[in-house]
Design an enzyme around this catalytic site. Structure first.
Site, short mmCIF file in Angstrom:
data_model
loop_
_atom_site.label_atom_id
_atom_site.label_comp_id
_atom_site.label_asym_id
_atom_site.label_seq_id
_atom_site.Cartn_x
_atom_site.Cartn_y
_atom_site.Cartn_z
N HIS A 88 -0.87 -3.09 5.56
CA HIS A 88 -0.11 -1.97 4.99
C HIS A 88 0.79 -1.33 6.06
CE1 HIS A 88 -2.81 -1.32 1.23
NE2 HIS A 88 -2.44 -2.57 1.39
N GLU A 90 1.32 1.72 6.95
CA GLU A 90 0.75 2.77 7.79
C GLU A 90 -0.09 2.18 8.92
OE1 GLU A 90 0.67 2.36 4.53
OE2 GLU A 90 0.89 4.22 3.44
O1 LIG Z 1 -0.81 2.56 1.34
C1 LIG Z 1 -0.19 1.51 1.05
C2 LIG Z 1 -0.33 0.87 -0.17
C3 LIG Z 1 0.30 -0.32 -0.39
N1 LIG Z 1 1.06 -0.87 0.56
C4 LIG Z 1 1.70 -2.17 0.32
C5 LIG Z 1 0.76 -3.32 0.22
C6 LIG Z 1 1.46 -4.27 -0.72
O2 LIG Z 1 2.34 -5.10 0.03
C7 LIG Z 1 2.24 -3.33 -1.63
C8 LIG Z 1 1.53 -3.03 -2.93
O3 LIG Z 1 1.85 -4.03 -3.80
P1 LIG Z 1 1.97 -3.77 -5.39
O4 LIG Z 1 2.73 -4.97 -5.89
O5 LIG Z 1 2.71 -2.48 -5.61
O6 LIG Z 1 0.57 -3.72 -5.92
O7 LIG Z 1 2.38 -2.12 -0.91
C9 LIG Z 1 1.25 -0.24 1.77
O8 LIG Z 1 1.96 -0.73 2.67
N2 LIG Z 1 0.63 0.96 1.97
ZN LIG Z 2 -2.63 1.40 2.37
#
Ligand SMILES: O=c1ccn([C@H]2C[C@H](O)[C@@H](COP(=O)(O)O)O2)c(=O)[nH]1
Ligand SMILES: [Zn+2]
Length: 189
Positions: A88, A90
């Site tokens: 992610h 963060e």
């Molecule tokens: O806190 C967060 C939550 C999600 N992400 C990233 C991880 C994934 O690459 C996408 C989520 O994919 P969806 O297709 O919307 O389910 O977002 C993040 O970086 N930080």
């Molecule tokens: Zn996350």
């Protein structure tokens, strides 16, 4: 008597990018490095001296090719979905830090952090989360995240900019940036 041009040149600019816009724009720009076809997320960590100390976006871990690991989200085989693999934004921003630590820092994020990221934020000593989108506010991950942040007394609030868009012109001889206010269609310099 000084001409208006001379007067303009002797006073400081007023149309400069304000801090919150600047840091959130950095988070959004970072998000656009993501290879995730459905959700690009960016994060920018800023210390108490208003220095950027970490930037990140959602990506596959180092050494795990983003051409080979899956970006799908709805495959029947969970091993063919991205969720087990992707780092992610963060987490990447904290791990990319160029300072000894990120204690008492603020993190600007394009999307409200999930519960896993909330744990990273808390454990890293970040004290404030400024987010743009809260589009998953109904999801358990976001509800749990807010519970964790509340308990750990990490402040969070949604940023609403006065600017509707910032356009960057990559012209080598006349590079520029135009900032558009929401209330008018006129661009500031
Ligand atoms: O806190 C967060 C939550 C999600 N992400 C990233 C991880 C994934 O690459 C996408 C989520 O994919 P969806 O297709 O919307 O389910 O977002 C993040 O970086 N930080
Ligand atoms: Zn996350």
């Amino acid at each position: 008597m000084a001409s208006s041009e001379q007067r303009n040149m002797s006073c400081k600019r007023t149309n400069y990018i304000k801090w919150h816009d600047y840091f959130m724009a950095n988070a959004i720009l970072a998000a656009k490095r993501s290879k995730d076809p459905s959700s690009q997320v960016g994060a920018c960590i800023v210390n108490e001296d208003k220095k950027i100390v970490g930037i990140g976006y959602n990506s596959m871990p180092h050494g795990c090719s983003d051409d080979e690991f899956p970006w799908a989200k709805n495959s029947e085989d969970v091993l063919e979905n991205k969720y087990f693999y992707v780092c992610h934004a963060e987490l990447n921003a904290v791990l990319n830090k160029n300072s000894a630590d990120v204690k008492n820092c603020t993190i600007y994020v394009s999307l409200f952090p999930c519960n896993e990221c909330a744990k990273v934020i808390i454990q890293a000593g970040i004290k404030e989360v400024i987010y743009l989108s809260d589009k998953h506010s109904h999801k358990p991950e976001t509800i749990a995240s807010k519970k964790l942040l509340d308990a750990a007394k990490v402040k969070y609030w949604q940023y609403k900019s006065n600017q509707s868009k910032i356009v960057i012109y990559f012209d080598e001889n006349n590079w520029n940036i135009r900032i558009y206010r929401e209330c008018d269609q006129v661009s500031l310099e």
